[in-house]
Motif scaffolding. Structure first.
Motif, PDB file in Angstrom:
ATOM      1  N   LEU A   3       0.827  -1.208   0.000  1.00  0.00           N
ATOM      2  CA  LEU A   3       0.000   0.000   0.000  1.00  0.00           C
ATOM      3  C   LEU A   3       0.861   1.258   0.000  1.00  0.00           C
ATOM      4  O   LEU A   3       0.534   2.238  -0.662  1.00  0.00           O
ATOM      5  N   LYS A   4       1.942   1.214   0.740  1.00  0.00           N
ATOM      6  CA  LYS A   4       2.846   2.367   0.774  1.00  0.00           C
ATOM      7  C   LYS A   4       3.461   2.615  -0.608  1.00  0.00           C
ATOM      8  O   LYS A   4       3.559   3.749  -1.062  1.00  0.00           O
ATOM      9  N   LEU A   5       3.847   1.540  -1.285  1.00  0.00           N
ATOM     10  CA  LEU A   5       4.462   1.669  -2.610  1.00  0.00           C
ATOM     11  C   LEU A   5       3.447   2.154  -3.648  1.00  0.00           C
ATOM     12  O   LEU A   5       3.745   3.065  -4.417  1.00  0.00           O
ATOM     13  N   ILE A   6       2.250   1.589  -3.668  1.00  0.00           N
ATOM     14  CA  ILE A   6       1.302   1.985  -4.710  1.00  0.00           C
ATOM     15  C   ILE A   6       0.746   3.387  -4.485  1.00  0.00           C
ATOM     16  O   ILE A   6       0.126   3.948  -5.379  1.00  0.00           O
ATOM     17  N   ASN A   7       1.006   3.948  -3.321  1.00  0.00           N
ATOM     18  CA  ASN A   7       0.574   5.313  -3.040  1.00  0.00           C
ATOM     19  C   ASN A   7       1.611   6.347  -3.493  1.00  0.00           C
ATOM     20  O   ASN A   7       1.342   7.533  -3.489  1.00  0.00           O
ATOM     21  N   LYS A   8       2.788   5.890  -3.904  1.00  0.00           N
ATOM     22  CA  LYS A   8       3.836   6.815  -4.337  1.00  0.00           C
ATOM     23  C   LYS A   8       3.490   7.437  -5.680  1.00  0.00           C
ATOM     24  O   LYS A   8       2.759   6.866  -6.489  1.00  0.00           O
ATOM     25  N   LYS A   9       4.080   8.590  -5.906  1.00  0.00           N
ATOM     26  CA  LYS A   9       3.844   9.354  -7.124  1.00  0.00           C
ATOM     27  C   LYS A   9       4.257   8.551  -8.365  1.00  0.00           C
ATOM     28  O   LYS A   9       5.320   7.941  -8.378  1.00  0.00           O
ATOM     29  N   HIS A  10       3.425   8.552  -9.375  1.00  0.00           N
ATOM     30  CA  HIS A  10       3.627   7.948 -10.690  1.00  0.00           C
ATOM     31  C   HIS A  10       3.538   6.427 -10.719  1.00  0.00           C
ATOM     32  O   HIS A  10       3.631   5.845 -11.798  1.00  0.00           O
ATOM     33  N   VAL A  11       3.369   5.764  -9.593  1.00  0.00           N
ATOM     34  CA  VAL A  11       3.253   4.306  -9.604  1.00  0.00           C
ATOM     35  C   VAL A  11       1.991   3.887 -10.359  1.00  0.00           C
ATOM     36  O   VAL A  11       2.033   2.982 -11.198  1.00  0.00           O
ATOM     37  N   LYS A  12       0.890   4.558 -10.084  1.00  0.00           N
ATOM     38  CA  LYS A  12      -0.368   4.223 -10.756  1.00  0.00           C
ATOM     39  C   LYS A  12      -0.222   4.359 -12.265  1.00  0.00           C
ATOM     40  O   LYS A  12      -0.617   3.457 -13.017  1.00  0.00           O
ATOM     41  N   GLU A  13       0.359   5.461 -12.713  1.00  0.00           N
ATOM     42  CA  GLU A  13       0.527   5.688 -14.154  1.00  0.00           C
ATOM     43  C   GLU A  13       1.421   4.621 -14.775  1.00  0.00           C
ATOM     44  O   GLU A  13       1.122   4.096 -15.853  1.00  0.00           O
TER      45      GLU A  13
END
Length: 99
Positions: A3-13
Motif C-alpha cells: 500500500l505504501k508503494l502503490i501510493n507513491k507518485k507515478h506508480v499508478k501511471e
C-alpha cells in the motif's frame, strides 16, 4: 508495504501503462509520463522491480542496452487497489465529505 508503494507518485501511471502493453522500454515509459523526471521514473521502476510488481529484461550490449519492463501478476493484482479506491470515492465522496 504494498500500500505504501502503490501510493507513491507515478506508480499508478506506470502500472496502468505497463498493463496496456506487453512491455515497454524505459524511454517509452518516460515519454508517456512527461511531467515526471527520468530519475524519478527510474527509482520508481526499481522499487516496483524490487517488490516484484514489474519484471525487466535487458537487450543489447553493455554500452548500448535497452531495458524493457512489463507488469507482473502482482502488479496486475495491485491495480485492484486503484479500482477499489475509485469505487469508494464514487459511492461515498461524490456528495461531499462523510461526517
Amino acid at each position: 508495504m504494498i500500500l505504501k508503494l502503490i501510493n507513491k507518485k507515478h506508480v499508478k501511471e506506470i502500472l496502468y501503462l505497463l498493463n496496456s502493453a506487453d512491455e515497454l522500454y524505459f524511454a517509452e515509459i518516460c515519454k508517456n509520463i512527461p511531467e515526471a523526471h527520468n530519475g524519478s521514473i527510474n527509482r520508481t521502476l526499481q522499487e516496483l522491480y524490487d517488490f516484484k510488481m514489474v519484471s525487466k529484461r535487458e537487450e543489447g550490449t553493455a554500452k548500448l542496452s535497452k531495458t524493457f519492463y512489463s507488469i507482473s501478476i502482482l502488479g496486475m493484482e495491485s491495480l485492484k487497489f486503484y479500482e477499489l479506491e475509485e469505487k469508494l470515492e464514487e459511492k461515498y465522496c461524490t456528495n461531499g465529505p462523510i461526517i
